[in-house]
Every structure is written in structure tokens, then in C-alpha cells.
Design an enzyme around this catalytic site. Structure first.
Site, PDB file in Angstrom:
ATOM      1  N   ASN A 191       6.666 -13.298  -5.057  1.00 33.90           N
ATOM      2  CA  ASN A 191       5.313 -13.185  -4.507  1.00 33.90           C
ATOM      3  C   ASN A 191       4.353 -12.975  -5.677  1.00 33.90           C
ATOM      4  OD1 ASN A 191       2.964 -12.576  -3.149  1.00 33.90           O
ATOM      5  ND2 ASN A 191       3.628 -10.528  -2.510  1.00 33.90           N
ATOM      6  N   LYS A 229       1.191 -12.904  -5.668  1.00 33.12           N
ATOM      7  CA  LYS A 229      -0.061 -12.212  -5.292  1.00 33.12           C
ATOM      8  C   LYS A 229      -1.263 -12.964  -5.872  1.00 33.12           C
ATOM      9  CE  LYS A 229       2.531  -7.957  -5.161  1.00 33.12           C
ATOM     10  NZ  LYS A 229       2.521  -6.517  -5.061  1.00 33.12           N
ATOM     11  N   HIS A 258       2.379  -8.573   4.798  1.00 31.63           N
ATOM     12  CA  HIS A 258       2.618  -7.842   3.551  1.00 31.63           C
ATOM     13  C   HIS A 258       1.792  -6.557   3.594  1.00 31.63           C
ATOM     14  CE1 HIS A 258       2.610  -6.727  -0.681  1.00 31.63           C
ATOM     15  NE2 HIS A 258       3.690  -7.481  -0.813  1.00 31.63           N
ATOM     16  N   GLU A 301       0.031  -5.114   1.501  1.00 32.98           N
ATOM     17  CA  GLU A 301      -1.323  -5.219   0.929  1.00 32.98           C
ATOM     18  C   GLU A 301      -2.289  -5.834   1.945  1.00 32.98           C
ATOM     19  OE1 GLU A 301      -0.199  -7.125  -2.745  1.00 32.98           O
ATOM     20  OE2 GLU A 301       0.812  -5.264  -3.326  1.00 32.98           O
ATOM     21  N   GLU A 350      10.018  -3.369   2.678  1.00 39.22           N
ATOM     22  CA  GLU A 350       9.330  -2.997   1.444  1.00 39.22           C
ATOM     23  C   GLU A 350       8.696  -1.617   1.599  1.00 39.22           C
ATOM     24  OE1 GLU A 350       8.179  -6.601  -1.028  1.00 39.22           O
ATOM     25  OE2 GLU A 350       6.575  -6.318   0.414  1.00 39.22           O
ATOM     26  N   GLY A 388       5.073  -2.182  -6.755  1.00 46.15           N
ATOM     27  CA  GLY A 388       4.246  -2.193  -7.958  1.00 46.15           C
ATOM     28  C   GLY A 388       4.177  -0.845  -8.667  1.00 46.15           C
ATOM     29  N   SER A 426       9.596  -3.073  -6.598  1.00 43.66           N
ATOM     30  CA  SER A 426      10.012  -2.883  -7.988  1.00 43.66           C
ATOM     31  C   SER A 426      11.433  -3.391  -8.269  1.00 43.66           C
ATOM     32  CB  SER A 426       9.859  -1.416  -8.401  1.00 43.66           C
ATOM     33  OG  SER A 426       8.499  -1.029  -8.304  1.00 43.66           O
TER      34      SER A 426
END
Ligand code: PEP
Length: 267
Positions: free
Chosen positions: A18, A20, A108, A110, A180, A186, A226
Site C-alpha cells: 500500500n 498510500k 483502511h 486512515e 491492522e 507506520g 510495520s
């Protein structure tokens, strides 16, 4: 060469990059050009790989993968649930399907946290992806507060149930769910292999409850948060972890290639 890893239903694990909002279309091509020399045909026979570029790169990446005959699937990071209309700034799932996009990430964290994607929207997007014969990657996961409050199970189960609502058992069995934990995305913090396995197992149990045993065996459950070359092999060895959704480490061809090559033991 170690035995090729296989998921519960005997399918290849899926490693998805991904990107992003990173890599313009020139940079995307440069990364893929390196990646195709780093991963061999044998690697790609053992592990399925998808890349999820920003929308502005999708056509370029499609052209590159198809013209160079690189066996990496094209993915997208999001889409709208409608086919067309007055939705300024949104991207139609039908347009993605026309570009031979195979996998579309929906929900996701985010999108959920920064752009207000609700369970209801995620469910509508997931159905739109299926309608266009693409494969959804449904993301679920808990915040650190939720984990510390002991509500990981309730949060993740609720997101899985909401996402799968109204989807046929056959469709569920062919899709992908990415667990996730938000606190691991991240941040450099990875869930322990035991935690990743235990939540992925509970996701599979929820899928069995919602869609039956065949769907639960067929669905591929990725871990994301991660993931790096150094932890990929151990995570992928867990019985209910069928692949990885990789953010940061997918932006570098060498580190992503090493994750794809996890059957060889990682770095
Ligand atoms: C992600 O983007 O879904 C992700 C897991 O990111 P990272 O690997 O950087 O934690």
C-alpha cells in the site's frame, strides 16, 4: 528451497504493498522496474503480490505491468460505491475495473480515522468492488485505547460483521481481510506473532459464523502494521495469517522484495 507456503484453502499467501500518497508515476515505474529484477518467477509462483499505487499512477502501473509481463496484481487504495455521478474528487469502481485493477482496499484505518469512512460506507464500497468483479481487501483493527481497554475482539468482530453484511458466502470465501492494529501502522511497533495469530483466528471464526466453514477456509487474512523483512517470515508462519498488507516497507524495492521472499527466511 523450502515448501511453498499455502493458506488454509491451499491458495498462495497475498503480500500487498500500500503506497498510500507516495510515489508519483515516474517514481512508481522506477520502483517496479527494480522490483521485477529482485523477485523471481519462483517467488511469484509461491506468493501472490499486489501493489496499490495512488490513483494518478494506476494507468501507468497497469501499462508497465502488462507490457513488461510482470506477474504482480494491480490494486487500488479506495473507491466510491457509485458507478458515476456528481461526486467531485471520487473514483468510480467501474473505472478501476476498466484498468484491470484486481484488488481494492476498503476501510483502511486512515480512511476511517482521517476521512470519516463509516462501517456503512465501507460495506457499500465493498459491495461495489464485488459488483465490478474485483476483490476487496477489507481492513479492520483497533486503536491503542481499545486494545488497552480489552475491546479489540468487539471492535474487530463488529467491523468484520458490518463489512460482510449482505455479501454471499462464495464472495466472502474469495475475498481478503486485513487485520491492522492501528497502533502498529507506520509506528515501527508490530503486534506480537501471538497477538496477530489470535486476532486473525478470531476473524476467521467470525467469518465462519457469518458465512460458513468454506468461506472461513477460503478467505485470506492478512496482517498489517510495520511488517518488515525481519518479521515477515515469523508472522506468515502463523496458521491464520495468510499474507501481509505492507505500507512503509513497500516503498523500497529491496525491502519489499525481501518481504515477498519471506519463505526464504527474510533478512
Ligand atoms: C498500511 O499502510 O496498511 C500499513 C500497515 O503501514 P505500515 O506497514 O507502514 O505500518
Amino acid at each position: 528451497m523450502p515448501d511453498a507456503p499455502r493458506t488454509t484453502a491451499g491458495r498462495r499467501p497475498l503480500i500487498s504493498g500500500n503506497w498510500k500518497m507516495n510515489l508519483n508515476h515516474f517514481e512508481a515505474t522506477a520502483l517496479l522496474d527494480k522490483l521485477r529484477y529482485l523477485v523471481s518467477k519462483d517467488d511469484l509462483a509461491a506468493v501472490e503480490v499486489s501493489v496499490h499505487p495512488p490513483f494518478t499512477d494506476v494507468r501507468t502501473v497497469q501499462t508497465f505491468l502488462e507490457s513488461e509481463k510482470v506477474d504482480i496484481a494491480l490494486g487500488a487504495q479506495n473507491c466510491h460505491w457509485e458507478d458515476s455521478g456528481a461526486f467531485t474528487g471520487e473514483v468510480s469502481p467501474g473505472f478501476l475495473a476498466k484498468l484491470n485493477v484486481r484488488y481494492v482496499i476498503v476501510g483502511h484505518s486512515e480512511r476511517r480515522e482521517l476521512f470519516g469512512d463509516t462501517d456503512e460506507w465501507v460495506s457499500a464500497k465493498l459491495k461495489a468492488v464485488l459488483k465490478h468483479a474485483m476483490v476487496p481487501i477489507l481492513c479492520v483493527g483497533e486503536t491503542l485505547d481499545e486494545r488497552e481497554a480489552g475491546s479489540t475482539g468487539a471492535k474487530v468482530t463488529g467491523q468484520v460483521r458490518a463489512g460482510l453484511d449482505g455479501v454471499s458466502a462464495e464472495q466472502v470465501g474469495a475475498m481478503v481481510i486485513a487485520y491492522e492494529p492501528i497502533w502498529a501502522i507506520g509506528t515501527g511497533r508490530t503486534a506480537t506473532t501471538e497477538d496477530a495469530q489470535s486476532v486473525c483466528a478470531s476473524i476467521r471464526a467470525t467469518v465462519a459464523d457469518v458465512a460458513g466453514a468454506d468461506a472461513a477456509a477460503g478467505v485470506r487474512i492478512q496482517y498489517g502494521g510495520s511488517v518488515k523483512a525481519s518479521n515477515a517470515a515469523e508472522l506468515m508462519a502463523q496458521p491464520d495469517v495468510d499474507g501481509a498488507l505492507v505500507g512503509g516497507a513497500s516503498l523500497d524495492a529491496e525491502s519489499f522484495a525481501k518481504i515477498v521472499q519471506f519463505p526464504l527466511g527474510g533478512a
